[in-house]
Write a protein that holds these residues in place. Structure first.
Motif, short mmCIF file in Angstrom:
data_model
loop_
_atom_site.label_atom_id
_atom_site.label_comp_id
_atom_site.label_asym_id
_atom_site.label_seq_id
_atom_site.Cartn_x
_atom_site.Cartn_y
_atom_site.Cartn_z
N ASN A 163 -32.93 -4.54 13.98
CA ASN A 163 -31.62 -5.38 13.97
C ASN A 163 -31.74 -6.64 15.04
OD1 ASN A 163 -30.01 -3.98 12.03
ND2 ASN A 163 -30.34 -2.29 13.50
N THR A 164 -32.89 -7.13 15.49
CA THR A 164 -32.96 -7.93 16.50
C THR A 164 -32.57 -9.30 15.90
OG1 THR A 164 -34.99 -7.00 17.28
CG2 THR A 164 -34.71 -9.18 18.00
N SER A 165 -32.95 -9.55 14.62
CA SER A 165 -32.32 -10.97 13.92
C SER A 165 -30.89 -10.84 13.94
CB SER A 165 -33.19 -11.02 12.54
OG SER A 165 -32.77 -9.88 11.87
N CYS A 166 -30.34 -9.68 13.54
CA CYS A 166 -28.84 -9.89 13.45
C CYS A 166 -28.07 -10.58 14.71
CB CYS A 166 -28.38 -8.33 13.09
SG CYS A 166 -28.82 -7.80 11.65
N PHE A 167 -28.44 -9.97 15.87
CA PHE A 167 -27.94 -10.44 17.30
C PHE A 167 -28.25 -11.96 17.48
CE2 PHE A 167 -29.81 -6.05 18.65
CZ PHE A 167 -28.69 -5.52 18.39
N LYS A 168 -29.29 -12.29 16.98
CA LYS A 168 -29.67 -13.77 17.31
C LYS A 168 -28.71 -14.71 16.17
CE LYS A 168 -33.52 -17.37 17.34
NZ LYS A 168 -32.69 -18.20 16.42
N ILE A 170 -24.53 -1.41 22.39
CA ILE A 170 -24.69 -2.11 23.90
C ILE A 170 -25.39 -3.24 23.93
CG2 ILE A 170 -25.76 -1.80 26.07
CD1 ILE A 170 -25.56 1.23 25.46
N GLU A 171 -26.16 -3.58 23.03
CA GLU A 171 -27.03 -4.67 23.07
C GLU A 171 -26.25 -5.84 22.51
OE1 GLU A 171 -30.18 -7.00 23.76
OE2 GLU A 171 -29.63 -5.05 24.36
N LEU A 172 -25.31 -5.62 21.40
CA LEU A 172 -24.57 -6.71 20.72
C LEU A 172 -23.37 -7.08 21.69
CD1 LEU A 172 -23.15 -7.17 17.42
CD2 LEU A 172 -21.31 -6.70 19.15
N ILE A 173 -22.87 -6.20 22.41
CA ILE A 173 -21.52 -6.40 23.48
C ILE A 173 -22.22 -7.18 24.52
CG2 ILE A 173 -19.79 -5.74 24.78
CD1 ILE A 173 -19.53 -3.21 23.16
N ARG A 174 -23.38 -6.85 25.03
CA ARG A 174 -24.16 -7.57 26.20
C ARG A 174 -24.52 -9.00 25.72
NH1 ARG A 174 -29.01 -4.10 28.11
NH2 ARG A 174 -27.24 -3.03 29.35
N ARG A 175 -24.92 -8.99 24.49
CA ARG A 175 -25.54 -10.40 24.08
C ARG A 175 -24.27 -11.52 23.90
NH1 ARG A 175 -30.73 -11.09 20.82
NH2 ARG A 175 -32.22 -9.61 21.70
N LEU A 176 -23.30 -11.08 23.22
CA LEU A 176 -22.22 -11.74 22.80
C LEU A 176 -20.71 -12.05 23.47
CD1 LEU A 176 -22.20 -10.91 18.77
CD2 LEU A 176 -23.65 -12.88 20.20
N TYR A 188 -20.43 1.59 32.86
CA TYR A 188 -21.59 1.92 33.51
C TYR A 188 -22.59 0.64 33.26
CZ TYR A 188 -26.26 3.93 34.41
OH TYR A 188 -27.63 4.35 34.91
N TYR A 189 -22.60 0.02 31.92
CA TYR A 189 -23.49 -0.88 31.58
C TYR A 189 -22.97 -2.21 31.79
CZ TYR A 189 -26.49 2.51 29.29
OH TYR A 189 -27.22 3.66 28.96
N LYS A 190 -21.88 -2.15 32.27
CA LYS A 190 -20.91 -3.58 32.68
C LYS A 190 -20.70 -4.45 31.48
CE LYS A 190 -22.37 -3.25 37.49
NZ LYS A 190 -23.11 -4.00 38.82
N LEU A 191 -20.42 -3.99 30.41
CA LEU A 191 -20.47 -4.59 29.01
C LEU A 191 -19.03 -5.41 29.05
CD1 LEU A 191 -21.37 -1.69 26.73
CD2 LEU A 191 -22.84 -3.49 27.84
N PRO A 192 -19.34 -6.64 28.94
CA PRO A 192 -18.18 -7.72 28.93
C PRO A 192 -17.08 -7.71 27.56
CG PRO A 192 -20.23 -8.86 28.23
CD PRO A 192 -20.71 -7.43 28.35
N VAL A 193 -16.37 -6.73 27.28
CA VAL A 193 -15.37 -6.55 26.23
C VAL A 193 -14.06 -7.49 26.82
CG1 VAL A 193 -16.38 -4.31 25.51
CG2 VAL A 193 -14.54 -4.50 27.21
N TYR A 194 -13.44 -7.75 26.02
CA TYR A 194 -12.10 -8.26 26.48
C TYR A 194 -11.13 -7.86 27.31
CZ TYR A 194 -7.91 -11.15 25.86
OH TYR A 194 -6.89 -12.04 26.34
#
Length: 356
Positions: A109-114, A164-170, A204-210
């Motif tokens: 799903n790498t292309s989805c993040f991009k 985790i990857e989606l929240i971290r990237r966006l 733990y992962y310091k995810l930037p949620v609102y």
């Protein structure tokens, strides 16, 4: 059938239910608001029903049954846009909802993040271009995403790598509000445990949620926002069915063992989440997008684009050098013409040298 639960408005303070005269929401009550929401999550987590329940109308029709011959093939992610005109507490809202079917359905799903990041950045770029115009378009519509509602699968364990990857990237581009899709699959104890596991991973992962408590200057709102933070991730149960009883119309999801009234806060967080998205926090989400997320993106974009002070100084130096060379050339011509006035021989020599 049990009586309908009281409106979410009765559980919030008068400050949140009534806009201040100086607030963004109060100024927008007459002219209306332009508001954009994006829904992201894997198939089967209730995005379609969530949108219909949120807007209280059938925005998206029920999908057709999939073809068994192609059911094993994952469709690429796409962006479906739905525009809805609404009115909440006297405020007209021009709502645009972007759904993302196909997200997370593939093995890679790498292309989805991009795609998601490119889409959100493209809306920022449109505003950046519009701001740079000498004459701006008065009818320009802001398409920046003000909030991304992310649906977490009810696994009962914790966040997956996909989450985790989606929240971290966006997280640096959009306000992300995590919700648990199909929360009715949990018991009360299981839901509490899963919510605690998700929050543990976010920390733990310091995810930037609102962060609802980003404005600490308003002490009254801070207390209420801290109470809201206790509900993250929001447990969501939605439905398309509306029933009439002696207490009015209620939205109920039916099961073999009983029913869930989705507007009852004791049973799920949908009513609270809807009130946050379309009423109490709509101005906060818009302001944070414009004043924080977009400004940070704009600053980075201009720095990378080569609009720094050093570049301006280099351009000034080049202009000064060109101007100096032109002045020297003018002085040489003036001196030659002055010499020519002293005699014909001199003029002949000047003409001969100039032609060569």
């Amino acid at each position: 059938m049990a009586p309908s639960a009281p409106s979410i408005n009765s559980t919030m303070s008068s400050r949140m239910a009534t806009a201040r005269p100086s607030s963004y929401r109060h100024k927008s009550e007459k002219r209306g608001m332009t508001y954009n929401i994006m829904l992201v999550g894997q198939a089967g987590l209730g995005r379609r029903t969530f949108l219909n329940t949120l807007c209280e109308r059938a925005v998206i029709a029920s999908p057709d049954a999939p073809n068994p011959e192609t059911a094993n093939v994952a469709d690429p992610m796409k962006f479906d846009t739905y525009e809805v005109a609404m009115e909440e507490e006297g405020t007209r809202i021009s709502l645009t909802v972007i759904d993302t079917p196909g997200f997370g359905d593939g093995l890679d799903n790498t292309s989805c993040f991009k795609q998601l990041q490119d889409y959100i950045e493209a809306q920022f770029d449109e505003v950046l271009v519009e701001e740079s115009r000498v004459k701006r378009n008065r009818r320009y519509r802001d398409h920046r995403i003000h909030v991304l509602v992310y649906f977490i699968a009810p696994t009962g364990h914790s966040l997956r790598e996909l989450d985790i990857e989606l929240i971290r990237r966006l997280g640096e581009y959009v306000n992300i509000i995590p919700v648990i899709g199909r929360a009715d699959s949990f018991t009360v104890e299981e839901l509490d445990a899963f919510r605690a596991n998700v929050m543990r991973d976010i920390v733990y992962y310091k995810l930037p949620v609102y962060n609802f408590c980003w404005d600490e200057t308003d002490s009254e709102a801070l207390v209420e926002n801290r109470e809201i933070m206790d509900h993250i991730p929001f447990s969501v149960v939605t439905c398309d069915e509306v029933f009439d009883n002696e207490y009015g119309s209620v939205r109920i999801r039916r099961y073999p063992w009983g029913t869930i009234e989705i507007d009852d806060e004791a049973q799920c967080d949908f009513a609270l989440l809807r009130y946050i998205l379309l009423n109490s926090h709509i101005a906060d989400l818009i302001n944070y997008t414009e004043d924080m997320l977009y400004e940070n993106y704009r600053t980075k974009k201009l720095e990378v684009g080569g609009y720094g002070e050093n570049d301006e100084e280099e351009d000034d130096d080049e202009e000064d050098q060109a101007l100096g060379a032109a002045k020297k050339q003018d002085k040489s011509k003036a001196a030659a013409i002055a010499d020519a006035d002293d005699g014909g021989d001199v003029l002949g020599k000047f003409d001969s040298g100039f032609d060569n």
